[in-house]
Design a protein around this motif. Structure first.
Motif, mmCIF file in Angstrom:
data_model
loop_
_atom_site.group_PDB
_atom_site.id
_atom_site.type_symbol
_atom_site.label_atom_id
_atom_site.label_comp_id
_atom_site.label_asym_id
_atom_site.label_seq_id
_atom_site.Cartn_x
_atom_site.Cartn_y
_atom_site.Cartn_z
ATOM 1 N N UNK A 178 0.831 -1.201 0.000
ATOM 2 C CA UNK A 178 0.000 0.000 0.000
ATOM 3 C C UNK A 178 0.868 1.255 0.000
ATOM 4 N N UNK A 179 0.522 2.177 -0.900
ATOM 5 C CA UNK A 179 1.232 3.448 -0.977
ATOM 6 C C UNK A 179 1.616 3.799 -2.403
ATOM 7 N N UNK A 180 2.333 4.894 -2.526
ATOM 8 C CA UNK A 180 2.834 5.371 -3.814
ATOM 9 C C UNK A 180 4.313 5.033 -3.900
ATOM 10 N N UNK A 181 4.721 4.577 -5.075
ATOM 11 C CA UNK A 181 6.085 4.109 -5.293
ATOM 12 C C UNK A 181 6.692 4.802 -6.503
ATOM 13 N N UNK A 182 7.923 5.295 -6.361
ATOM 14 C CA UNK A 182 8.678 5.863 -7.481
ATOM 15 C C UNK A 182 9.381 4.739 -8.212
ATOM 16 N N UNK A 183 9.391 4.815 -9.529
ATOM 17 C CA UNK A 183 9.972 3.738 -10.304
ATOM 18 C C UNK A 183 11.124 4.160 -11.186
ATOM 19 N N UNK A 184 11.987 3.209 -11.483
ATOM 20 C CA UNK A 184 13.002 3.372 -12.521
ATOM 21 C C UNK A 184 13.392 2.000 -13.043
ATOM 22 N N UNK A 185 13.710 1.964 -14.320
ATOM 23 C CA UNK A 185 14.082 0.721 -14.956
ATOM 24 C C UNK A 185 15.524 0.349 -14.687
ATOM 25 N N UNK A 186 15.822 -0.920 -14.904
ATOM 26 C CA UNK A 186 17.192 -1.418 -14.849
ATOM 27 C C UNK A 186 17.559 -1.826 -16.267
ATOM 28 N N UNK A 187 18.624 -1.257 -16.781
ATOM 29 C CA UNK A 187 19.051 -1.510 -18.155
ATOM 30 C C UNK A 187 19.645 -2.915 -18.267
ATOM 31 N N UNK A 246 10.170 -11.542 -24.953
ATOM 32 C CA UNK A 246 10.965 -12.740 -24.625
ATOM 33 C C UNK A 246 11.537 -12.732 -23.218
ATOM 34 N N UNK A 247 11.847 -11.563 -22.702
ATOM 35 C CA UNK A 247 12.454 -11.463 -21.372
ATOM 36 C C UNK A 247 11.734 -10.383 -20.580
ATOM 37 N N UNK A 248 11.723 -10.495 -19.264
ATOM 38 C CA UNK A 248 11.043 -9.476 -18.474
ATOM 39 C C UNK A 248 11.789 -8.146 -18.481
ATOM 40 N N UNK A 249 11.032 -7.070 -18.345
ATOM 41 C CA UNK A 249 11.593 -5.744 -18.133
ATOM 42 C C UNK A 249 11.777 -5.585 -16.632
ATOM 43 N N UNK A 250 12.988 -5.355 -16.202
ATOM 44 C CA UNK A 250 13.310 -5.262 -14.774
ATOM 45 C C UNK A 250 13.245 -3.801 -14.325
ATOM 46 N N UNK A 251 12.641 -3.599 -13.156
ATOM 47 C CA UNK A 251 12.508 -2.245 -12.628
ATOM 48 C C UNK A 251 12.521 -2.244 -11.111
ATOM 49 N N UNK A 252 12.742 -1.063 -10.559
ATOM 50 C CA UNK A 252 12.807 -0.862 -9.115
ATOM 51 C C UNK A 252 11.670 0.070 -8.722
ATOM 52 N N UNK A 253 11.059 -0.202 -7.578
ATOM 53 C CA UNK A 253 10.084 0.708 -6.986
ATOM 54 C C UNK A 253 10.576 1.060 -5.584
ATOM 55 N N UNK A 254 10.563 2.365 -5.285
ATOM 56 C CA UNK A 254 10.937 2.842 -3.948
ATOM 57 C C UNK A 254 9.743 3.588 -3.369
ATOM 58 N N UNK A 255 9.390 3.231 -2.149
ATOM 59 C CA UNK A 255 8.244 3.860 -1.492
ATOM 60 C C UNK A 255 8.457 5.367 -1.438
ATOM 61 N N UNK A 256 7.436 6.103 -1.833
ATOM 62 C CA UNK A 256 7.500 7.569 -1.872
ATOM 63 C C UNK A 256 6.842 8.103 -0.603
ATOM 64 N N UNK A 257 7.644 8.362 0.406
ATOM 65 C CA UNK A 257 7.102 8.845 1.681
ATOM 66 C C UNK A 257 6.532 10.247 1.535
ATOM 67 N N UNK A 258 6.992 11.022 0.556
ATOM 68 C CA UNK A 258 6.499 12.388 0.350
ATOM 69 C C UNK A 258 5.088 12.386 -0.219
ATOM 70 N N UNK A 259 4.680 11.278 -0.836
ATOM 71 C CA UNK A 259 3.342 11.220 -1.455
ATOM 72 C C UNK A 259 2.243 11.058 -0.417
ATOM 73 N N UNK A 260 2.614 10.753 0.812
ATOM 74 C CA UNK A 260 1.621 10.630 1.877
ATOM 75 C C UNK A 260 0.884 9.347 1.769
#
Length: 182
Positions: free
Chosen positions: A35-44, A168-182
């Motif tokens: 539960x919450x808002x998460x900031x994302x970025x991909x992994x190359x 063919x392969x999954x797209x890998x990504x990271x999510x970090x909890x966004x504490x500023x989003x409340x």
């Protein structure tokens, strides 16, 4: 080396094999923990989606509950974060022309289209799903053949593997909890 240290190394760019090895080493995530808002970025990792979402202003994901997931948050005009309806994303076309979307003009055009693509309604659900032999929380899109299984790096960091039919392969990504989003 901690899981966070390994993740930082992966975020600099990695082979798909090393990203999946790290993914497999992580503990499962539980739906209630997301539960919450998460900031994302991909992994190359050499995936056609590498860098694509970021070029279009991808912010991340929001989970309000098991049946209330917002899979595509983008930064709209004035820096406001909005939820985009994935049903408007032509995934087949995106996959076919992903290499041509690496253009700042296309990114700016998408930013102008965001107001036409937004939704207030959830467009995905969270469920426990077995992926790579482990049952873990996953986000399942309502309108696209996509699910994103997650593993826990720590309480505020998730590693995701977008599984799209036809990719063919999954797209890998990271999510970090966004504490500023409340």
């Amino acid at each position: 080396m901690t899981a966070q240290d390994e993740l930082v190394q992966l975020e600099a760019g990695a082979s798909l094999e090393s990203a999946l090895e790290f993914f497999d080493s992580l503990p499962p995530a539980r739906v209630a923990e997301l539960t919450g808002t998460w900031r994302g970025n991909g992994i190359d990792t050499g995936n056609p989606f590498d860098g694509l979402l970021e070029r279009f202003g991808w912010y991340g994901k929001r989970f309000d509950g098991p049946d209330d997931a917002h899979p595509l948050l983008f930064t709209g005009s004035g820096g406001r974060v909005v939820s985009v309806n994935p049903a408007f994303v032509p995934m087949g076309l995106v996959l076919n022309i992903a290499d041509k979307l690496n253009n700042p003009v296309v990114g700016k055009l998408f930013t102008r289209l965001v107001p036409l693509l937004t939704t207030r309604e959830p467009r995905a659900r969270l469920r426990m799903v077995e992926y790579r032999g482990v049952s873990s929380a996953a986000m399942i899109y309502d309108s696209l053949p996509i699910y994103d299984p997650f593993r826990k790096v720590d309480e505020n960091t998730l590693l995701g593997a977008m599984d799209l039919r036809g990719l063919r392969a999954p797209f890998m990504f990271v999510l970090r909890r966004d504490s500023a989003a409340g």
